[in-house]
Write an enzyme that holds these catalytic residues in place. Sequence first.
Site, PDB file in Angstrom:
ATOM      1  N   ARG A 103       0.861  -1.183   0.000  1.00  0.00           N
ATOM      2  CA  ARG A 103       0.000   0.000   0.000  1.00  0.00           C
ATOM      3  C   ARG A 103       0.898   1.234   0.000  1.00  0.00           C
ATOM      4  NH1 ARG A 103      -3.972   1.769   4.933  1.00  0.00           N
ATOM      5  NH2 ARG A 103      -2.032   2.239   5.981  1.00  0.00           N
ATOM      6  N   THR A 107      -0.829   7.730  -0.920  1.00  0.00           N
ATOM      7  CA  THR A 107      -2.128   7.662  -1.604  1.00  0.00           C
ATOM      8  C   THR A 107      -3.021   6.576  -1.010  1.00  0.00           C
ATOM      9  OG1 THR A 107      -1.337   6.027  -3.184  1.00  0.00           O
ATOM     10  CG2 THR A 107      -1.022   8.351  -3.771  1.00  0.00           C
ATOM     11  N   ASP A 201       1.736  -0.847  12.512  1.00  0.00           N
ATOM     12  CA  ASP A 201       2.053  -1.462  11.221  1.00  0.00           C
ATOM     13  C   ASP A 201       2.376  -2.943  11.443  1.00  0.00           C
ATOM     14  OD1 ASP A 201       3.715  -2.435   8.981  1.00  0.00           O
ATOM     15  OD2 ASP A 201       3.453  -0.394   8.241  1.00  0.00           O
ATOM     16  N   ASP A 204       5.779  -4.247  10.014  1.00  0.00           N
ATOM     17  CA  ASP A 204       6.925  -3.741  10.777  1.00  0.00           C
ATOM     18  C   ASP A 204       7.040  -4.443  12.120  1.00  0.00           C
ATOM     19  OD1 ASP A 204       7.690  -1.996   8.829  1.00  0.00           O
ATOM     20  OD2 ASP A 204       6.824  -0.213   9.775  1.00  0.00           O
TER      21      ASP A 204
HETATM   22  O1  LIG Z   1      -6.669  -2.168   3.678  1.00  0.00           O
HETATM   23  P1  LIG Z   1      -5.493  -1.402   3.177  1.00  0.00           P
HETATM   24  O2  LIG Z   1      -5.638   0.091   3.363  1.00  0.00           O
HETATM   25  O3  LIG Z   1      -5.133  -1.738   1.759  1.00  0.00           O
HETATM   26  O4  LIG Z   1      -4.240  -1.753   4.098  1.00  0.00           O
HETATM   27  C1  LIG Z   1      -3.936  -3.021   4.546  1.00  0.00           C
HETATM   28  C2  LIG Z   1      -2.615  -3.516   4.022  1.00  0.00           C
HETATM   29  O5  LIG Z   1      -1.539  -2.710   4.541  1.00  0.00           O
HETATM   30  C3  LIG Z   1      -0.550  -3.542   5.114  1.00  0.00           C
HETATM   31  O6  LIG Z   1       0.398  -3.952   4.186  1.00  0.00           O
HETATM   32  P2  LIG Z   1       1.636  -3.051   3.772  1.00  0.00           P
HETATM   33  O7  LIG Z   1       1.336  -2.260   2.530  1.00  0.00           O
HETATM   34  O8  LIG Z   1       2.129  -2.271   4.927  1.00  0.00           O
HETATM   35  O9  LIG Z   1       2.697  -4.151   3.336  1.00  0.00           O
HETATM   36  P3  LIG Z   1       3.539  -5.152   4.241  1.00  0.00           P
HETATM   37  O10 LIG Z   1       2.621  -6.247   4.620  1.00  0.00           O
HETATM   38  O11 LIG Z   1       4.618  -5.565   3.312  1.00  0.00           O
HETATM   39  O12 LIG Z   1       4.060  -4.392   5.433  1.00  0.00           O
HETATM   40  C4  LIG Z   1      -1.346  -4.746   5.592  1.00  0.00           C
HETATM   41  O13 LIG Z   1      -0.533  -5.871   5.798  1.00  0.00           O
HETATM   42  C5  LIG Z   1      -2.356  -4.931   4.499  1.00  0.00           C
HETATM   43  O14 LIG Z   1      -1.881  -5.710   3.439  1.00  0.00           O
HETATM   44  O1  LIG Z   2      -3.283   0.007  10.868  1.00  0.00           O
HETATM   45  C1  LIG Z   2      -2.767  -0.467   9.845  1.00  0.00           C
HETATM   46  C2  LIG Z   2      -3.268  -0.195   8.549  1.00  0.00           C
HETATM   47  C3  LIG Z   2      -2.670  -0.775   7.478  1.00  0.00           C
HETATM   48  N1  LIG Z   2      -1.616  -1.595   7.651  1.00  0.00           N
HETATM   49  C4  LIG Z   2      -1.113  -1.866   8.876  1.00  0.00           C
HETATM   50  O2  LIG Z   2      -0.132  -2.625   9.008  1.00  0.00           O
HETATM   51  N2  LIG Z   2      -1.705  -1.293   9.948  1.00  0.00           N
HETATM   52 MG   LIG Z   3       3.388  -2.671   6.369  1.00  0.00          MG
END
Ligand SMILES: O=P(O)(O)OC[C@H]1O[C@H](OP(=O)(O)OP(=O)(O)O)[C@H](O)[C@@H]1O
Ligand SMILES: O=c1cc[nH]c(=O)[nH]1
Ligand SMILES: [Mg+2]
Length: 211
Positions: A103, A107, A201, A204
């Site tokens: 994500r 944006t 997150d 993370d």
């Molecule tokens: O419902 P949304 O607004 O789309 O957000 C949710 C997404 O955001 C996070 O991923 P991230 O982009 O941080 O990737 P990661 O899992 O690699 O940390 C989470 O693990 C979801 O996949």
């Molecule tokens: O709260 C949030 C939203 C999106 N992705 C995350 O990891 N945490």
């Molecule tokens: Mg993430």
Amino acid sequence: MRIHVVDHPLVAHKLTTLRDKRTDSPTFRRLADELVTLLAYEATRDVRTEQVDIDTPVTRTTGVKLSHPRPLVVPILRAGLGMLDGMVRLLPTAEVGFLGMIRNEETLEASTYATRMPEDLSGRQVYVLDPMLATGGTLVAAIQELIKRGADDVTAVVLLAAPEGVEVMERELAGTPVTVVTASVDERLNEQGYIVPGLGDAGDRMYGTAE
Ligand SMILES: O=P(O)(O)OC[C@H]1O[C@H](OP(=O)(O)OP(=O)(O)O)[C@H](O)[C@@H]1O
Ligand SMILES: O=c1cc[nH]c(=O)[nH]1
Ligand SMILES: [Mg+2]
């Protein structure tokens, strides 16, 4: 789309520790794994089975086994990977596919950077794993891809959901055979698109990449 919030004291207990910012990465990974196993129990309530005849040491009897085609489990990288072991522990014969999605922090739009799944998912039950349903952008795009490939029954297992994301899924996936199983629908999203109170997150915290 159907949503199922798993209401169980063990789920609430583990979720509380997961939310706590003092919880370190090893503990976070362990709790996420345990939580998935509890959610998976609910999520697989309608997993398809077929009848089998077996012999016990005493007599012949009829039971069930998971039917063919096998269910497909799809973790959404990166954070969803931390949910895979807990899920396949309950569904050891499942096939596993992968979707890498990220994500954009500004944006909040989701994009796909890796796909490794069967082209044809006709007649398959699919379990998508992602800890966070925030704006819904990631899960909607993932599920649309699965349905495009022919999946006829999709269950998303998420640790936490925001009401905004649930609404987006209900709108975008109206009329599709989709179920969301979660430990909680939280209060709201903040200006940065984070779930409140949430857990921060997920990727993370799971992989120790927070500063
Ligand atoms: O419902 P949304 O607004 O789309 O957000 C949710 C997404 O955001 C996070 O991923 P991230 O982009 O941080 O990737 P990661 O899992 O690699 O940390 C989470 O693990 C979801 O996949
Ligand atoms: O709260 C949030 C939203 C999106 N992705 C995350 O990891 N945490
Ligand atoms: Mg993430």
